[in-house]
Design an enzyme around this catalytic site. Sequence first.
Site, short mmCIF file in Angstrom:
data_model
loop_
_atom_site.label_atom_id
_atom_site.label_comp_id
_atom_site.label_asym_id
_atom_site.label_seq_id
_atom_site.Cartn_x
_atom_site.Cartn_y
_atom_site.Cartn_z
N ASP A 296 3.73 15.64 5.98
CA ASP A 296 4.36 15.87 7.48
C ASP A 296 4.50 17.50 7.13
O ASP A 296 4.68 18.05 6.29
CB ASP A 296 5.62 15.11 7.62
CG ASP A 296 6.67 15.28 6.66
OD1 ASP A 296 6.77 16.17 5.60
OD2 ASP A 296 7.86 14.65 6.84
N CYS B 258 3.72 -13.24 -3.33
CA CYS B 258 3.75 -14.50 -2.66
C CYS B 258 2.89 -15.79 -3.47
O CYS B 258 3.19 -16.72 -3.54
CB CYS B 258 3.16 -14.55 -1.22
SG CYS B 258 4.51 -13.80 -0.15
N CYS C 119 -0.62 -11.83 -1.05
CA CYS C 119 -0.08 -10.66 -1.99
C CYS C 119 0.42 -11.27 -3.31
O CYS C 119 0.58 -12.43 -3.37
CB CYS C 119 1.07 -9.90 -1.14
SG CYS C 119 2.80 -10.49 -1.53
N CYS D 224 0.69 -16.07 2.92
CA CYS D 224 0.52 -14.70 2.34
C CYS D 224 -0.25 -14.51 1.01
O CYS D 224 0.01 -15.60 0.14
CB CYS D 224 1.83 -13.77 2.23
SG CYS D 224 1.64 -12.05 1.76
#
Length: 427
Positions: free
Chosen positions: A91, A367, A364, A362
């Site tokens: 940014d 999980c 991931c 999930c």
Amino acid sequence: MKFQITRKLEGKLGRVGVIETPHGVIQTPAFVTVGTKATVKALTPEQVANLGAQVVLANTYHLYLEPGHEIVNQAGGFAKFMNWKGPTMTDSGGFQVFSLGAAFGKNITKITAETDPNKMLTEITETSKNGRGEMPANFKPAKVLEDRVIFKSHIDGSTHEFTPERSIEIQHCLGADMIFAFDECTSPNESIFYQRESLDRTHRWAKKSLEYHLQKSSNMNYFKETGERQALFGIVQGGRHEDLRKDSAKILADMKVLVNENGAEKEVGFDGFGIGGSFQKADMESAVKWVNEILPEEKPRHLLGIGEPEDLFMAVENGCDLFDCVAPTRIARTGQVYTNHGKVNLRNAEFKNDFKPIEEKCVCYTCQNYTRAYLSHLFRSDEMLGATLASTHNLFFIINLVKQMRETMLNDTFEKFRAEFLNNYLK
Ligand SMILES: [Zn+2]
């Protein structure tokens, strides 16, 4: 950088596309993972990549102060410095310079602000729930002048200046694939008088950013390594005002600088656009629409600092390609996680002996291997692993959500997916 649209959402501004950078491809729409100080907090870059993250955004303000952009330049840019192998963004520093700090410790949802536009000292008491960066309590406001911003470091109180040229110079050293023009991020509670004045200044700064970038970028390591300039995005501001937002989009879309390349003169504009500002929830959708109806279709658009699931659906439907937000990892460190039925706090008593994963479906790492009870224990006993496991789930959840938006746009089920998801999530 190249951008190609491969599919459009019928009757809407939404689109599916591909951004090609010298460091890899981004399938859009895509969630941009925030690595404020050239680190995604609590995760290794390998873990971040394994979650499906395609691109990491670092903060210019933070890296300028720590460790300093010269050191990052010596390291070969922030991607090499942190060992991230994919595309990157920085940014402009504008957001933190103007709004870091003042809202710390206050009850913030999106925005609160009280500003006397006649004061030179612009105190923007805003950072929004999705602000990018950590805030100290004793941060002093920035002073906005015509050509520069004077601000104090939140680390040691030392005084610094950012000009548009300086922001680009620092971003050249940080070496990301996509960088942003220096802008002033205003609160929507500012007067129209101040918004107009600020917007004109942001446009002058955008021009200076573009000119400096085109003059200097070919001397930098990035150009030497890739043979390309870093892609520069202009930032549309204008608060909640339709005329200001539309003006800003038009002015930045048309902004060009004449450059001499290989003996031939040509006009060069921005490579993409950011949509900046802090929004009130009710204003965000119209602001995004006004702007995206005007911005050139063939260039990517990044909605800055937005990342709540409901906002992501809105932004995707209305033609934004990229979104960054610190929320998934920030809330994870406090024990909050996303589920298909909304956010929950793992510190709550109900999870102490709940031996299910955070989210049943999930896939991931967290999980697949850990229970809510275990995570609850980690957070209650202040174990560091809690932050890692919760960040893993939250980032996967958001990255995967945007990925599903992309897939459902490709197979014409976006509306259905949104309705089903939000029906569960916001219930
Ligand atoms: Zn999970």
